[in-house]
Motif scaffolding. Structure first.
Motif, PDB file in Angstrom:
ATOM      1  N   THR A  97       0.817  -1.210   0.000  1.00 52.10           N
ATOM      2  CA  THR A  97       0.000   0.000   0.000  1.00 52.10           C
ATOM      3  C   THR A  97       0.853   1.264   0.000  1.00 52.10           C
ATOM      4  N   LYS A  98       1.784   1.380   0.921  1.00 54.34           N
ATOM      5  CA  LYS A  98       2.578   2.609   1.029  1.00 54.34           C
ATOM      6  C   LYS A  98       3.432   2.868  -0.211  1.00 54.34           C
ATOM      7  N   PRO A  99       4.142   1.868  -0.758  1.00 52.99           N
ATOM      8  CA  PRO A  99       4.911   2.144  -1.983  1.00 52.99           C
ATOM      9  C   PRO A  99       4.014   2.546  -3.162  1.00 52.99           C
ATOM     10  N   THR A 100       2.866   1.906  -3.289  1.00 57.31           N
ATOM     11  CA  THR A 100       1.951   2.238  -4.386  1.00 57.31           C
ATOM     12  C   THR A 100       1.432   3.659  -4.240  1.00 57.31           C
ATOM     13  N   VAL A 101       1.055   4.047  -3.044  1.00 56.58           N
ATOM     14  CA  VAL A 101       0.569   5.407  -2.798  1.00 56.58           C
ATOM     15  C   VAL A 101       1.672   6.413  -3.098  1.00 56.58           C
ATOM     16  N   ALA A 102       2.896   6.113  -2.715  1.00 58.71           N
ATOM     17  CA  ALA A 102       4.004   7.030  -2.966  1.00 58.71           C
ATOM     18  C   ALA A 102       4.241   7.200  -4.463  1.00 58.71           C
ATOM     19  N   MET A 103       4.156   6.109  -5.227  1.00 62.18           N
ATOM     20  CA  MET A 103       4.335   6.207  -6.680  1.00 62.18           C
ATOM     21  C   MET A 103       3.216   7.021  -7.318  1.00 62.18           C
ATOM     22  N   LEU A 104       1.987   6.789  -6.886  1.00 62.59           N
ATOM     23  CA  LEU A 104       0.868   7.547  -7.446  1.00 62.59           C
ATOM     24  C   LEU A 104       0.971   9.030  -7.104  1.00 62.59           C
ATOM     25  N   GLN A 105       1.384   9.338  -5.895  1.00 68.93           N
ATOM     26  CA  GLN A 105       1.540  10.742  -5.520  1.00 68.93           C
ATOM     27  C   GLN A 105       2.628  11.414  -6.346  1.00 68.93           C
ATOM     28  N   SER A 106       3.716  10.696  -6.587  1.00 63.77           N
ATOM     29  CA  SER A 106       4.781  11.293  -7.385  1.00 63.77           C
ATOM     30  C   SER A 106       4.330  11.523  -8.825  1.00 63.77           C
ATOM     31  N   LEU A 107       3.439  10.676  -9.334  1.00 63.72           N
ATOM     32  CA  LEU A 107       2.913  10.881 -10.682  1.00 63.72           C
ATOM     33  C   LEU A 107       1.991  12.091 -10.755  1.00 63.72           C
ATOM     34  N   PHE A 108       1.175  12.265  -9.734  1.00 62.17           N
ATOM     35  CA  PHE A 108       0.189  13.342  -9.762  1.00 62.17           C
ATOM     36  C   PHE A 108       0.735  14.682  -9.277  1.00 62.17           C
ATOM     37  N   GLU A 109       1.853  14.679  -8.614  1.00 60.85           N
ATOM     38  CA  GLU A 109       2.435  15.936  -8.165  1.00 60.85           C
ATOM     39  C   GLU A 109       3.116  16.592  -9.356  1.00 60.85           C
ATOM     40  N   MET A 110       2.706  17.790  -9.650  1.00 62.11           N
ATOM     41  CA  MET A 110       3.312  18.507 -10.762  1.00 62.11           C
ATOM     42  C   MET A 110       3.920  19.785 -10.219  1.00 62.11           C
ATOM     43  N   ASP A 111       5.178  19.991 -10.541  1.00 68.51           N
ATOM     44  CA  ASP A 111       5.810  21.235 -10.160  1.00 68.51           C
ATOM     45  C   ASP A 111       5.304  22.325 -11.092  1.00 68.51           C
ATOM     46  N   GLU A 112       5.146  23.496 -10.569  1.00 70.99           N
ATOM     47  CA  GLU A 112       4.703  24.601 -11.407  1.00 70.99           C
ATOM     48  C   GLU A 112       5.816  24.914 -12.390  1.00 70.99           C
TER      49      GLU A 112
END
Length: 126
Positions: free
Chosen positions: A80-95
């Motif tokens: 769960t935690k690794p999957t959530v971390a990967m998804l968050q990194s995909l959805f986080e967009m730097d301005e």
């Protein structure tokens, strides 16, 4: 008046029965009658094992619950935690950095720069 009969028991058994009957019944006769009625009406034998008691069932349930908790923690750590971390990194967009347009001129910077300066002579000589 009822008549009594003597039955021979071992001393330890007789003491256990006396303690039991004093705590639950008025007389030993009532205690023995209730015990015999219980086995007769429920159609069970005193030699039968009625299964696990409440304490043993509770202990087994607690062990299983602890095992389930351990499994859930392991799943959380490994999946769960690794999957959530990967998804968050995909959805986080730097301005995106604001880059000036190529056609844009920077007047403010040009005004600050001084390209030529007069040489000042304190003695006013040429």
């Amino acid at each position: 008046m009822d008549t009594f009969i003597g039955i021979r028991f071992k001393k330890e058994t007789a003491k256990r029965f006396q303690q039991f009957s004093r705590t639950h019944f008025k007389t030993h006769t009532e205690a023995m009658k209730a015990i015999l009625d219980f086995f007769f009406y429920n159609e069970i034998s005193p030699k039968e094992n009625l299964g696990p008691t409440g304490r043993t069932i509770e202990a087994k349930l607690l062990k299983r619950i602890n095992a389930v908790i351990a499994i859930m923690r392991d799943v959380e750590k490994t999946q769960t935690k690794p999957t959530v971390a990967m998804l968050q990194s995909l959805f986080e967009m730097d301005e995106p950095k604001k880059k000036p347009l190529i056609l844009e001129k920077k007047y403010t910077e040009e005004k600050k720069e001084v390209k030529f300066q007069e040489k000042r002579n304190n003695q006013n000589q040429l």
